[in-house]
Design a protein around this motif. Sequence first.
Motif, PDB file in Angstrom:
ATOM      1  N   CYS A  18       0.838  -1.213   0.000  1.00  0.00           N
ATOM      2  CA  CYS A  18       0.000   0.000   0.000  1.00  0.00           C
ATOM      3  C   CYS A  18       0.868   1.257   0.000  1.00  0.00           C
ATOM      4  O   CYS A  18       0.598   2.209  -0.739  1.00  0.00           O
ATOM      5  N   GLN A  19       1.918   1.274   0.818  1.00  0.00           N
ATOM      6  CA  GLN A  19       2.812   2.437   0.867  1.00  0.00           C
ATOM      7  C   GLN A  19       3.468   2.686  -0.487  1.00  0.00           C
ATOM      8  O   GLN A  19       3.523   3.822  -0.970  1.00  0.00           O
ATOM      9  N   CYS A  20       3.972   1.630  -1.113  1.00  0.00           N
ATOM     10  CA  CYS A  20       4.613   1.779  -2.428  1.00  0.00           C
ATOM     11  C   CYS A  20       3.645   2.388  -3.433  1.00  0.00           C
ATOM     12  O   CYS A  20       3.987   3.310  -4.162  1.00  0.00           O
ATOM     13  N   LEU A  21       2.441   1.864  -3.470  1.00  0.00           N
ATOM     14  CA  LEU A  21       1.467   2.312  -4.468  1.00  0.00           C
ATOM     15  C   LEU A  21       0.893   3.685  -4.135  1.00  0.00           C
ATOM     16  O   LEU A  21       0.504   4.425  -5.031  1.00  0.00           O
ATOM     17  N   ASP A  22       0.853   4.036  -2.870  1.00  0.00           N
ATOM     18  CA  ASP A  22       0.369   5.360  -2.474  1.00  0.00           C
ATOM     19  C   ASP A  22       1.377   6.459  -2.792  1.00  0.00           C
ATOM     20  O   ASP A  22       1.002   7.575  -3.117  1.00  0.00           O
ATOM     21  N   HIS A  23       2.679   6.126  -2.670  1.00  0.00           N
ATOM     22  CA  HIS A  23       3.700   7.171  -2.750  1.00  0.00           C
ATOM     23  C   HIS A  23       4.455   7.252  -4.064  1.00  0.00           C
ATOM     24  O   HIS A  23       5.090   8.252  -4.345  1.00  0.00           O
ATOM     25  N   ASP A  24       4.417   6.220  -4.865  1.00  0.00           N
ATOM     26  CA  ASP A  24       5.197   6.205  -6.107  1.00  0.00           C
ATOM     27  C   ASP A  24       4.247   6.034  -7.288  1.00  0.00           C
ATOM     28  O   ASP A  24       3.781   4.943  -7.573  1.00  0.00           O
ATOM     29  N   ARG A  25       3.967   7.111  -7.975  1.00  0.00           N
ATOM     30  CA  ARG A  25       3.012   7.085  -9.093  1.00  0.00           C
ATOM     31  C   ARG A  25       3.576   6.447 -10.357  1.00  0.00           C
ATOM     32  O   ARG A  25       2.832   6.120 -11.271  1.00  0.00           O
ATOM     33  N   VAL A  26       4.897   6.276 -10.442  1.00  0.00           N
ATOM     34  CA  VAL A  26       5.476   5.667 -11.638  1.00  0.00           C
ATOM     35  C   VAL A  26       5.829   4.200 -11.418  1.00  0.00           C
ATOM     36  O   VAL A  26       6.102   3.474 -12.357  1.00  0.00           O
ATOM     37  N   GLY A  27       5.820   3.757 -10.160  1.00  0.00           N
ATOM     38  CA  GLY A  27       6.119   2.363  -9.864  1.00  0.00           C
ATOM     39  C   GLY A  27       4.977   1.468 -10.295  1.00  0.00           C
ATOM     40  O   GLY A  27       3.843   1.909 -10.468  1.00  0.00           O
ATOM     41  N   ARG A  28       5.275   0.199 -10.476  1.00  0.00           N
ATOM     42  CA  ARG A  28       4.236  -0.738 -10.874  1.00  0.00           C
ATOM     43  C   ARG A  28       4.391  -2.042 -10.091  1.00  0.00           C
ATOM     44  O   ARG A  28       5.483  -2.392  -9.659  1.00  0.00           O
ATOM     45  N   VAL A  29       3.287  -2.720  -9.947  1.00  0.00           N
ATOM     46  CA  VAL A  29       3.259  -4.000  -9.253  1.00  0.00           C
ATOM     47  C   VAL A  29       2.692  -5.031 -10.205  1.00  0.00           C
ATOM     48  O   VAL A  29       1.720  -4.758 -10.902  1.00  0.00           O
ATOM     49  N   ASP A  30       3.309  -6.190 -10.248  1.00  0.00           N
ATOM     50  CA  ASP A  30       2.701  -7.291 -10.972  1.00  0.00           C
ATOM     51  C   ASP A  30       2.876  -8.558 -10.155  1.00  0.00           C
ATOM     52  O   ASP A  30       3.619  -8.593  -9.185  1.00  0.00           O
ATOM     53  N   VAL A  31       2.134  -9.560 -10.517  1.00  0.00           N
ATOM     54  CA  VAL A  31       2.219 -10.857  -9.861  1.00  0.00           C
ATOM     55  C   VAL A  31       2.655 -11.841 -10.920  1.00  0.00           C
ATOM     56  O   VAL A  31       2.061 -11.920 -11.985  1.00  0.00           O
ATOM     57  N   ARG A  32       3.719 -12.545 -10.611  1.00  0.00           N
ATOM     58  CA  ARG A  32       4.255 -13.482 -11.590  1.00  0.00           C
ATOM     59  C   ARG A  32       4.633 -14.781 -10.907  1.00  0.00           C
ATOM     60  O   ARG A  32       4.863 -14.795  -9.700  1.00  0.00           O
ATOM     61  N   PRO A  33       4.701 -15.872 -11.668  1.00  0.00           N
ATOM     62  CA  PRO A  33       5.088 -17.147 -11.072  1.00  0.00           C
ATOM     63  C   PRO A  33       6.450 -17.034 -10.396  1.00  0.00           C
ATOM     64  O   PRO A  33       7.390 -16.470 -10.962  1.00  0.00           O
ATOM     65  N   LEU A  34       6.545 -17.544  -9.194  1.00  0.00           N
ATOM     66  CA  LEU A  34       7.802 -17.473  -8.462  1.00  0.00           C
ATOM     67  C   LEU A  34       8.899 -18.258  -9.175  1.00  0.00           C
ATOM     68  O   LEU A  34      10.068 -17.915  -9.077  1.00  0.00           O
ATOM     69  N   ALA A  35       8.520 -19.288  -9.922  1.00  0.00           N
ATOM     70  CA  ALA A  35       9.502 -20.056 -10.697  1.00  0.00           C
ATOM     71  C   ALA A  35      10.215 -19.163 -11.708  1.00  0.00           C
ATOM     72  O   ALA A  35      11.320 -19.461 -12.135  1.00  0.00           O
ATOM     73  N   GLY A  36       9.582 -18.040 -12.088  1.00  0.00           N
ATOM     74  CA  GLY A  36      10.182 -17.133 -13.046  1.00  0.00           C
ATOM     75  C   GLY A  36      11.067 -16.079 -12.416  1.00  0.00           C
ATOM     76  O   GLY A  36      11.605 -15.221 -13.101  1.00  0.00           O
ATOM     77  N   VAL A  37      11.247 -16.137 -11.103  1.00  0.00           N
ATOM     78  CA  VAL A  37      12.108 -15.198 -10.401  1.00  0.00           C
ATOM     79  C   VAL A  37      13.268 -15.990  -9.844  1.00  0.00           C
ATOM     80  O   VAL A  37      13.088 -16.918  -9.067  1.00  0.00           O
ATOM     81  N   SER A  38      14.454 -15.657 -10.276  1.00  0.00           N
ATOM     82  CA  SER A  38      15.646 -16.393  -9.859  1.00  0.00           C
ATOM     83  C   SER A  38      16.295 -15.679  -8.684  1.00  0.00           C
ATOM     84  O   SER A  38      16.543 -14.477  -8.744  1.00  0.00           O
ATOM     85  N   MET A  39      16.557 -16.424  -7.610  1.00  0.00           N
ATOM     86  CA  MET A  39      17.283 -15.885  -6.467  1.00  0.00           C
ATOM     87  C   MET A  39      18.578 -16.668  -6.363  1.00  0.00           C
ATOM     88  O   MET A  39      18.562 -17.852  -6.021  1.00  0.00           O
ATOM     89  N   SER A  40      19.683 -16.021  -6.713  1.00  0.00           N
ATOM     90  CA  SER A  40      20.944 -16.748  -6.740  1.00  0.00           C
ATOM     91  C   SER A  40      22.050 -15.938  -6.093  1.00  0.00           C
ATOM     92  O   SER A  40      21.981 -14.712  -6.024  1.00  0.00           O
TER      93      SER A  40
END
Length: 128
Positions: free
Chosen positions: A104-126
Amino acid sequence: MSVTDTPESAAQHDSSSVFASVPAPRSPTKVASFVERVLVELRHEAVAARYVTDLDQAGAKTIWCRVEHTPLDVDAEYVQIRDDPRLGVDVEPCSQATVRERLCQCLDHDRVGRVDVRPLAGVSMSDD
């Protein structure tokens, strides 16, 4: 550690996007409704909510996801992973209430930021 989107995630995301971005205008009611829908997805699927902004930071990303779907050994239900090219990666255990508040804070304060939901398998943490 780094957090990156794999090429497969972009293709998969384009075809099965849950949310492309928060709707405009960003009224508090619409933001809260959007965040609640994101939280439902996080509870029931192996997905990550990804927040990306170019505001004062080149390519900074923050993702939130359930710990059970990650290789991370963290004593919490959720984890926030912030990847800032200037500061590196920060992993913070958090609660569902914290995820709700920070989205909520991110979306309230940053008008150019964006949020999406994506499969976690598509996010690599290495480790780098």
